[in-house]
Enzyme design. Sequence first.
Site, PDB file in Angstrom:
ATOM      1  N   GLY A  12       3.337  42.319 -35.079  1.00  0.00           N
ATOM      2  CA  GLY A  12       2.792  41.205 -35.848  1.00  0.00           C
ATOM      3  C   GLY A  12       2.311  40.011 -35.057  1.00  0.00           C
ATOM      4  CG  ASN A 102      -8.650  47.825 -38.778  1.00  0.00           C
ATOM      5  OD1 ASN A 102      -7.507  47.397 -38.685  1.00  0.00           O
ATOM      6  ND2 ASN A 102      -9.096  48.824 -38.038  1.00  0.00           N
ATOM      7  CG  HIS A 104     -10.386  50.474 -33.416  1.00  0.00           C
ATOM      8  ND1 HIS A 104      -9.357  51.278 -33.863  1.00  0.00           N
ATOM      9  CD2 HIS A 104     -10.929  51.097 -32.347  1.00  0.00           C
ATOM     10  CE1 HIS A 104      -9.303  52.357 -33.087  1.00  0.00           C
ATOM     11  NE2 HIS A 104     -10.243  52.277 -32.174  1.00  0.00           N
TER      12      HIS A 104
END
Length: 194
Positions: A12, A102, A104
């Site tokens: 996180g 997202n 990546h």
Amino acid sequence: MKRIIIFASGSGTNAENIIKYFHERKIAEVTHVFSNNLRAKVLKRAHALKVKALHFDKESFYDTNEVLNILKDAKPDIIVLAGFLWIFPKKIIEIFPDKVINVHPALLPKYGGKGMYGHHVHEAVIRNKEKESGITIHYVNEHYDEGAIVFQAKTSISEGDSADDVAQAIHKLEYKYFPIVIEELLFDNKKSNE
């Protein structure tokens, strides 16, 4: 104020960085952090930063509408996947079109797809003697790493660099650019590639 929800599966650090970035700017806030991993450090980080942290299982994500209903009630302006390892359900993407992104840890379309996450990506990059790597921020669809690319940033790889060296460089790019790109998407600014 714009509302951000983060999905994460692990430590996180990206989620924490995003939460702090928007907390300082007071133009948007991370309202929830969701994790599919009950022991993920991201849940503790979210609690420490006074953000609602929720754990869910496969059934509530894929088979029932439990997670979907929480998302509908929360009314996010954007949903951010920051180290989230499960494929995102089509039913959520359809309810939040062009609102799920997202990051990546490679320059897609290279090194994407099922099983290509975290250290697996960096090891493949080193094994193939790539001269550069980077990050790709992209919209999420029902396939791993195939959504439209929003932004990419690159870092060069020197001979003798290890997968750990690449990972550190990639984290720096994520911390620098991910919050900025989220902000620009929230406020409809176009981001060009670096």
